[in-house]
Design a protein around this motif. Structure first.
Motif, short mmCIF file in Angstrom:
data_model
loop_
_atom_site.label_atom_id
_atom_site.label_comp_id
_atom_site.label_asym_id
_atom_site.label_seq_id
_atom_site.Cartn_x
_atom_site.Cartn_y
_atom_site.Cartn_z
N ILE A 1 7.11 1.95 4.23
CA ILE A 1 7.19 1.07 3.06
C ILE A 1 8.64 0.60 2.95
O ILE A 1 9.55 1.43 2.96
N SER B 1 10.33 -2.25 -1.93
CA SER B 1 8.95 -2.47 -2.38
C SER B 1 8.72 -1.79 -3.72
O SER B 1 9.21 -0.69 -3.97
N LYS B 2 7.91 -2.45 -4.56
CA LYS B 2 7.56 -1.88 -5.86
C LYS B 2 6.18 -1.23 -5.84
O LYS B 2 5.74 -0.69 -6.85
N ASP B 3 5.50 -1.30 -4.71
CA ASP B 3 4.21 -0.62 -4.56
C ASP B 3 4.05 -0.26 -3.08
O ASP B 3 4.97 -0.44 -2.29
N ARG B 4 2.87 0.24 -2.72
CA ARG B 4 2.64 0.74 -1.36
C ARG B 4 1.75 -0.20 -0.55
O ARG B 4 1.08 0.22 0.39
N SER B 5 1.75 -1.49 -0.90
CA SER B 5 0.81 -2.42 -0.28
C SER B 5 1.34 -3.09 0.99
O SER B 5 0.62 -3.87 1.62
N TYR B 6 2.58 -2.80 1.40
CA TYR B 6 3.18 -3.50 2.54
C TYR B 6 2.38 -3.27 3.82
O TYR B 6 1.96 -2.15 4.13
N TRP C 1 -4.92 -4.78 6.68
CA TRP C 1 -5.41 -3.88 5.63
C TRP C 1 -6.47 -2.93 6.17
O TRP C 1 -6.46 -1.74 5.84
#
Length: 252
Positions: free
Chosen positions: A181, A185-190, A198
């Motif tokens: 990550i 990043s502000k979340d874990r979606s990278y 995905w």
């Protein structure tokens, strides 16, 4: 829990240590800290050190002697129970050498954690694992970075190298895949496109959920979970989630 060094002189782009601890302190002196705990609360069975790059210290031999002095020699026991030292953040495979292994073999280290972040390090990694085996360090733990500059096939190959080394050398290397990550990043979606997507990330996470985060040393179980070759692994990742999760089960 404690530190015998702080920070890391490296500035690896995937790591946040240089942001959190910009100054590398290569010796803190763990003995007074442990001795105070022993005197206040009684001796503890295990010691976990969170040093981020202990091998970068110029005082590594002194650090090992400190651990020996406070009772963490190889096969050390307390109340008839084995004691362990764990360098929880791992050691740098590029820095570790035969003298390091000789010193590590004196202490109650279990496991020895080594990162294998890139397939480019394969020859170095394999050489160092074989050195570990030569010095009787059989219990190893391996951090495997993925979703960075690798591919699913690359990721599978690094896992398989550990399975093969276990079989060849009689070791017990547990792999711990770690999803990359970015630091901002502000979340874990990278997702590291185009190699990853995905579905691939979700597939890996679903397999690891079953394994409770670790990849065990056994070849048969690895082949069932990840496939016996990289092509089989890709087939598994392309499966719909319900099929991936129920492979090998009898239909109800």
């Amino acid at each position: 829990f404690g530190y015998s060094t702080r920070g890391c002189p490296n500035r690896c782009p995937f790591c946040g240590v240089h942001e959190l601890e910009p100054e590398f302190i290569d010796y803190k002196g763990i003995k007074p800290y442990i001795e105070k705990i022993d005197g206040t609360y009684g001796k503890k069975q295990h010691l976990i050190l969170f040093d981020n790059n202990i091998l970068a210290s110029r005082h590594f031999d002194r650090l090992i002697n400190d651990l020996l002095d406070i009772g963490f020699q190889k096969d050390a026991r307390i109340n008839k129970k084995l004691r362990h030292v764990d360098f929880n953040q791992g050691v740098d495979v590029r820095l570790i050498n035969e003298e390091h292994f000789r010193l590590l073999s004196k202490i109650a280290i279990n496991p020895l954690r080594i990162a294998f972040d890139s397939l480019k390090l394969r020859k170095v990694y394999e050489k160092k694992v074989k050195l570990a085996a030569r010095y009787g360090l059989e219990h190893l733990s391996n951090y495997i970075l993925y979703n960075y500059k690798d591919s699913p096939e690359d990721f599978w190959q690094r896992l398989k190298i550990n399975i093969d080394l276990n079989k060849e050398l009689g070791l017990k290397i547990y792999s711990y895949p770690m999803k990359y990550i970015p630091l901002n990043s502000k979340d874990r979606s990278y997702i590291s496109e185009p190699s990853w997507n995905w579905q691939f990330i979700r597939g890996v996470q679903r397999i690891l959920n079953v394994l409770r985060g670790s990849v065990m040393p056994g070849e048969d179980f690895f082949n069932r979970a990840f496939g016996s070759n990289s092509s089989e692994f890709m087939t598994i990742l392309y499966m719909p989630e319900s099929i991936l999760m129920n492979r090998g089960r009898e239909p109800k």
